[in-house]
Design a protein around this motif. Sequence first.
Motif, PDB file in Angstrom:
ATOM      1  N   LYS A   1       0.830  -1.201   0.000  1.00 51.77           N
ATOM      2  CA  LYS A   1       0.000   0.000   0.000  1.00 51.77           C
ATOM      3  C   LYS A   1       0.866   1.254   0.000  1.00 51.77           C
ATOM      4  N   SER A   2       1.907   1.245   0.832  1.00 52.03           N
ATOM      5  CA  SER A   2       2.810   2.388   0.881  1.00 52.03           C
ATOM      6  C   SER A   2       3.532   2.570  -0.449  1.00 52.03           C
TER       7      SER A   2
ATOM      8  N   GLU B   1       1.122   4.095  -2.934  1.00 55.12           N
ATOM      9  CA  GLU B   1       0.945   5.524  -2.655  1.00 55.12           C
ATOM     10  C   GLU B   1       2.154   6.322  -3.120  1.00 55.12           C
TER      11      GLU B   1
ATOM     12  N   ARG C   1       2.028   6.498  -6.839  1.00 54.94           N
ATOM     13  CA  ARG C   1       0.997   7.441  -7.274  1.00 54.94           C
ATOM     14  C   ARG C   1       1.492   8.883  -7.116  1.00 54.94           C
TER      15      ARG C   1
END
Length: 935
Positions: A411-412, A415, A418
């Motif tokens: 997830k990190s 992110e 992104r």
Amino acid sequence: MPPGLLHQQVSSALANWQLDTAETLLREIDGELPPAPADDRSAPPLTSLARAWADTLRAELLVRRLRRAGYSLLGDPLVEGGPEQEGPLDLHGPVGAPGEAVDRDSRSESATHAALAISLVRSARAAFDAQDDDLQRAAGLARHARIELLSRRVDAAMDEAVEAASLLDPALPPSPLLVHTLSSLAAVLADLELMPLALDYQRRAADVTAEAIDAAGTDDEAGSVDALAGEAATRLAALCAEVGEGLLDDGGADAAAPHFAEARDLAVRALGQLPPGVPGLLDAQVVHGWALVGLGEHAAARSLLTSVVGAAASVADRALLASAELGLGRALRRSGDPRAADDHLATALAAATEHGLPRLRRAALRELCTLHAELDDAARALPYLQAYLADELDRVDERRTRWVELFGRRKSLLETERAAGQLRRQAYEDPLTHLPNRRYAEARLDGLLSAGGVPALAVVDVDRFKAINDAAGHPTGDAVLRAVGQLLVDGCRDTDEVCRWAGDEFVILLPDTTSEQAERAMERIRRSIAAHDWSALGVEVPVRISVGIAQAARGDDRRTLFAAADGVLYDAKRAGRDRVVRLSGVTQTRAPDAAPTTIDGQVAEAPPAIDPSPAADDAGPVEATGHVPASPPVRDVTASPLPEEQDEQPEDATGGFAPLLVEPAAEELAVQEPAVEAADVEPPASPLDELFGGPSAGRRLESAEPAAPVVSPSPSPTPMIDVPALAPGPDVIWGTGRSTEQVLALVREARREHPQHPAVVVRASADTLVALATEHDAYTTMDAAAMSAAVGPVPEPVGRVGVLCASSGDTPIAAEAAFVARVTGTEVIRVDDVGGNRIRPLLTDRSLLTDVDCLVVVAGLDAALASVVSGLTEVPVVAVPTSAGQGASSFGGFSALLTMLNSAAPGVVVSNIDNGWSAGVFAARIARRAASLPS
């Protein structure tokens, strides 16, 4: 102390939980090393590599002591409630020195061990990180991963293993340290339940030893490498046998057989490579027995493993004993002797539990559970089953924790990706049109050119965009820019890239496209924009575009290609706007029919013609209906009758006007003044006075009054206008009659003697131009149409020169004059084909004649053009007669020369026949001086 014999001794003692023996060995090491760093938990100092390894081994010793006491490296109980039943340890108390006598039954001793171990780990890690040797760093990280596993810190162990793997470059040369590191990393990965990865790294270790055997020179080197290869083969065989047992337990006997066969072959090879008496020989025998059990050769396995069990008991190797007892118990159970197997399996379980061997412990529990289930002894099978399930649940919990951590890291990472993508978009995207911006266009064009591509570049400008903004407002202007950008994208291929350059200017990158193909595509886009219904945006004035196209040539870089396209865009603006003009990368000439001609405000379209090239239509998404003829070939040009010594004296090329264009020296002024002191009348003004500022700009004229006696040798002159001294100009090298090698030699000599000036080659062949671009690369400015090149620094442009070409036959000389003026240091505007009745563009747009500092008119058959232009402007005109004409009537250019010389038009100077070089230098000097004078 990098991994070596002493390292192996300490490691062996630690692996067998002979902690007191390991501590004794480490004390011997401490006597040979520099003092340990002082305790500073906030910032441990960097230490030597030997100290780092000693600290790592001592930290592992302390962690093993903590493990026996039931605590982890951080002082947490290893099981809920813990052996002390008092919660975590207090790690903030005083830390004792290594070897200091401590009460081993107190919690304070465990806390001291934990705090000291943390300090040692941090110190060693800092020392490894400071090493330039990636292999040493990887070896230390693999060992630290083992320490984290002992503390059951799976996440930390995974981090250390990943970092170690990232440092093991496949190109590392074979060495014992590389084999040791790969094997250690494989063991860590196996304990992390990553058996496929463990097999890969252990196979790599075996391959490295094979390479080392091939490279071994002496017999001693070969013997040591053979022993290393035997150990690597033993470890690989053990992993293969373990994978086979897992497949066999899951019911995959056929899938397990190849692994057992490979384990047997590796073990046999290891037994042949290991010298007699080494400890690794017993390990190879145990693995061989495991492989025989898996292959069903129980009798041979029982005989071999029985002897190994006795030998292992005598050497006090607990890990070896646990492996041998487990193998012998399996052989006995599978051969039908469960009672004897029970004892050996129970011994293996006890040894594995005592020495923290989780994989051996789980295997022994499974074997005992299966054994008692086969004997229908549920009462004894149940405890083993419960213990086995508890271990499996622990593994499930570890895996769950690992998945949670993996989820968080993924997830990190997403992110971060992104956010990085958003930053890339902000860096390379125009916020108004959402097209790529100038930064992207420059990077993309650099990439295409560096890869050897010859793209075409189109520079697009919205005509009179300021009028649109003034009439409809800036929001409407922004909408027009967005619409124009979209229309450009719609008219291009998928491989083309439309970018907003700045303001109302766009660029289009067309890979693998000729200038003719790009011209047809841009003409379709121009028509689509002209036909677009702009009233929907509230725009009443017509929206039109002008386009300049250039194709990359060999030696072009981004700046030269854009300058070429931008130059022809300016020509399109000068010629009346709303048109497409191209500049070929082969001939560097403007196509005569590149844009429709404007006559009395109406656009006269060229008649359609059939394109003979079927590939030419690939330039755009819509099939082209017309074809623009290619530029005519350049005719042979008669060289100017200049003396050969001009190569050594380039300043003579400007003729007798050169002294008037250079500021006189101070000494010359002092000498000249007495000769004019008695002048009674003011000298008459001349055209040159008007052009260059009158007598005060050069010589000082005194009044008719009697002069006072001169006291100083040189009276103070009248204040002069501060005009920067002009450079004497570039060195010229004529390519006519010279070979490529001769021209290259002259260029090298000119660059050595005058590195601050460019060496200009004119009238050169195509082979010579290519050779210049190849030898001097980025230092070469080339124009194929002018048959010229400049090697060296080109001065910043000052002033502006206009070059007017009467007809296509005069194009080579016009191109030469324009090129020389540009490399002499002026901005150049060139307009072709303005002779005869084609002079209308000059009449409709007077800025072509007035917004310049000097004009060069090149004409042959239309020699009267110079006189006509002189009557339309006050700008100085340099007339260049050419030898182009209708056969013998031109008399080799003398007809044009006499026409220009006999003209009564003021403000015209005449150059020699076909002498574009001298005209370019002369015009550039006038333009630079005029631009430097105060307005």
